[in-house]
Design an enzyme around this catalytic site. Structure first.
Site, PDB file in Angstrom:
ATOM      1  N   SER A   1       2.045  -9.403  -7.727  1.00  0.00           N
ATOM      2  CA  SER A   1       2.841  -8.418  -8.486  1.00  0.00           C
ATOM      3  C   SER A   1       2.030  -7.228  -8.995  1.00  0.00           C
ATOM      4  O   SER A   1       2.622  -6.226  -9.405  1.00  0.00           O
ATOM      5  CB  SER A   1       3.511  -9.080  -9.681  1.00  0.00           C
TER       6      SER A   1
ATOM      7  N   LYS B   1       2.846  -3.967  -7.566  1.00  0.00           N
ATOM      8  CA  LYS B   1       4.059  -3.214  -7.948  1.00  0.00           C
ATOM      9  C   LYS B   1       3.709  -1.918  -8.694  1.00  0.00           C
ATOM     10  O   LYS B   1       4.479  -0.968  -8.694  1.00  0.00           O
ATOM     11  CB  LYS B   1       4.951  -4.090  -8.826  1.00  0.00           C
TER      12      LYS B   1
ATOM     13  N   TYR C   1       8.007  -5.383   1.216  1.00  0.00           N
ATOM     14  CA  TYR C   1       7.687  -5.949  -0.107  1.00  0.00           C
ATOM     15  C   TYR C   1       6.743  -7.150  -0.005  1.00  0.00           C
ATOM     16  O   TYR C   1       5.770  -7.260  -0.775  1.00  0.00           O
ATOM     17  CB  TYR C   1       8.999  -6.341  -0.824  1.00  0.00           C
TER      18      TYR C   1
ATOM     19  N   TYR D   1       6.305  -9.448 -18.057  1.00  0.00           N
ATOM     20  CA  TYR D   1       7.628 -10.071 -18.080  1.00  0.00           C
ATOM     21  C   TYR D   1       7.959 -10.613 -19.470  1.00  0.00           C
ATOM     22  O   TYR D   1       7.848  -9.880 -20.451  1.00  0.00           O
ATOM     23  CB  TYR D   1       7.716 -11.165 -16.989  1.00  0.00           C
TER      24      TYR D   1
ATOM     25  N   VAL E   1       0.939 -13.466  -9.611  1.00  0.00           N
ATOM     26  CA  VAL E   1       0.893 -14.934  -9.521  1.00  0.00           C
ATOM     27  C   VAL E   1      -0.309 -15.449  -8.727  1.00  0.00           C
ATOM     28  O   VAL E   1      -0.530 -16.658  -8.666  1.00  0.00           O
ATOM     29  CB  VAL E   1       2.200 -15.557  -8.943  1.00  0.00           C
TER      30      VAL E   1
HETATM   31  O1  DON Z   1       7.992 -11.732  -5.303  1.00  0.00           O
HETATM   32  C1  DON Z   1       7.269 -12.630  -5.723  1.00  0.00           C
HETATM   33  O2  DON Z   1       7.723 -13.625  -6.260  1.00  0.00           O
HETATM   34  C2  DON Z   1       5.764 -12.479  -5.554  1.00  0.00           C
HETATM   35  N1  DON Z   1       5.462 -11.765  -4.362  1.00  0.00           N
HETATM   36  C3  DON Z   1       5.153 -11.744  -6.714  1.00  0.00           C
HETATM   37  C4  DON Z   1       5.419 -12.374  -8.055  1.00  0.00           C
HETATM   38  C5  DON Z   1       4.381 -12.126  -9.091  1.00  0.00           C
HETATM   39  O3  DON Z   1       3.219 -11.935  -8.820  1.00  0.00           O
HETATM   40  C6  DON Z   1       4.839 -12.240 -10.501  1.00  0.00           C
HETATM   41  N2  DON Z   1       3.757 -11.955 -11.409  1.00  0.00           N
HETATM   42  N3  DON Z   1       3.246 -12.513 -12.291  1.00  0.00           N
END
Ligand code: DON
Length: 304
Positions: free
Chosen positions: A64, A67, A189, A240, A258
């Protein structure tokens, strides 16, 4: 004179002793192929000096954190028009929750929850000639490092288990907030999230947000105002449902992923990147949060 190296060394010593290092994300199966004992920090000062400790030169999945980079490219390409399609309010919800998206008729709360990042991905797919290549080149350009690449296995792994993101993209489509095909947008994405970087590369990639929009090579890649706004969204939405806690404990704009990475910055002063793959209950790096709390306390530097 702040003794940055001593501070990083003492954080490293105290944090690696922790018995409970959190849990590695397993909903993207490929992310589990990592040793939970990895821990690294890299600090890049705006003045040019660098400091690091631990596994700061090992690649990890930035997830993430990407992003923020896709938002930066979208803002530099289409400007304020992106705010017709998404908002800038904290969600107070986990990154993958869809209830607010339905309630708010397809307008994501912010660009860092998954649905918001998928709208940004849609904008980039519409505006870039070769979306995946052009985005990678943008990241390499702002970082000054052509070795940065996607991990294609991680992208494929997320695609195979990405049911929640398919649901988000389809919901956006049903509310007319996705212009391209769901498959094309999610392919972009998933690759964007599968970018790999070291802590050192991550600090360099985020240099422009600490340096009024000018990247490491001192070229303008965002306006000062765009950098200011992206920092504000990092502060309010970067973690978040733990954004309040991060501001409370650390006091810097930042973004987590993550894969266990966290990058945070103090405008005009520094960018700091931490990696520890074990996550807390809210999906943010457990030891990474602790390390950054110690850093801003020991260095006595935060926005507050
Ligand atoms: O879309 C997802 O679930 C993952 N590619 C990214 C989620 C993520 O890293 C949330 N962050 N803490």
């Amino acid at each position: 004179m702040i003794e940055y190296q001593n501070i990083l060394d003492s954080i490293n010593q105290s944090v690696i002793k922790e018995q409970n290092k959190g849990t590695i994300a397993s909903y993207i199966p490929e992310l589990t192929n990592v040793d939970i004992n990895n821990f690294g920090i890299h600090l890049q000062l705006v003045s040019g000096e660098q400091f690091s400790v631990g596994n700061s030169h090992q690649l990890f999945s930035i997830q993430s954190i990407s992003k923020v980079l896709s938002l930066a490219l979208a803002m530099s390409q289409v400007g304020t028009a992106i705010w017709d399609r998404l908002d800038v309010e904290p969600s107070g919800n986990p990154f993958n929750h869809l209830s607010l998206l339905e309630l708010e008729e397809g307008i994501p709360r912010n660009p860092f929850i998954n649905s918001g990042a998928i709208v940004i991905a849609d904008i980039l797919v519409s505006n870039l000639e070769n979306p995946k290549t052009d985005f990678l080149n943008y990241v390499r350009d702002i970082t000054g490092d052509n070795s940065i690449d996607y991990n294609y296995k991680v992208a494929q792994s997320e695609k195979e288990t990405g049911f929640n993101n398919y649901a988000a993209a389809n919901l956006l489509k049903s509310f007319n907030n996705l212009n391209n095909d769901v498959e094309d947008v999610l392919d972009f994405y998933f690759h964007q999230c599968a970018l790999e970087m070291t802590c050192q590369q991550l600090s360099k990639a985020f240099f422009l947000f600490a340096n009024k929009g000018n990247c490491l090579a001192n070229k303008a890649r965002l306006t000062k105002s765009q950098a200011k706004r992206i920092n504000a969204i990092m502060l309010t939405c970067g973690f978040y449902d733990e954004a309040g806690e991060f501001a409370f404990e650390v006091g810097l704009p930042g973004k987590s992923g993550v894969g266990g990475g966290i990058v945070a910055l103090l405008p005009n002063q520094f960018v700091i990147s931490v990696w520890s793959p074990g996550l807390n209950e809210r999906g943010n790096s457990k030891l990474g949060m602790q390390a950054l709390e110690q850093f801003t306390t020991l260095a006595n530097q935060s926005i507050f």
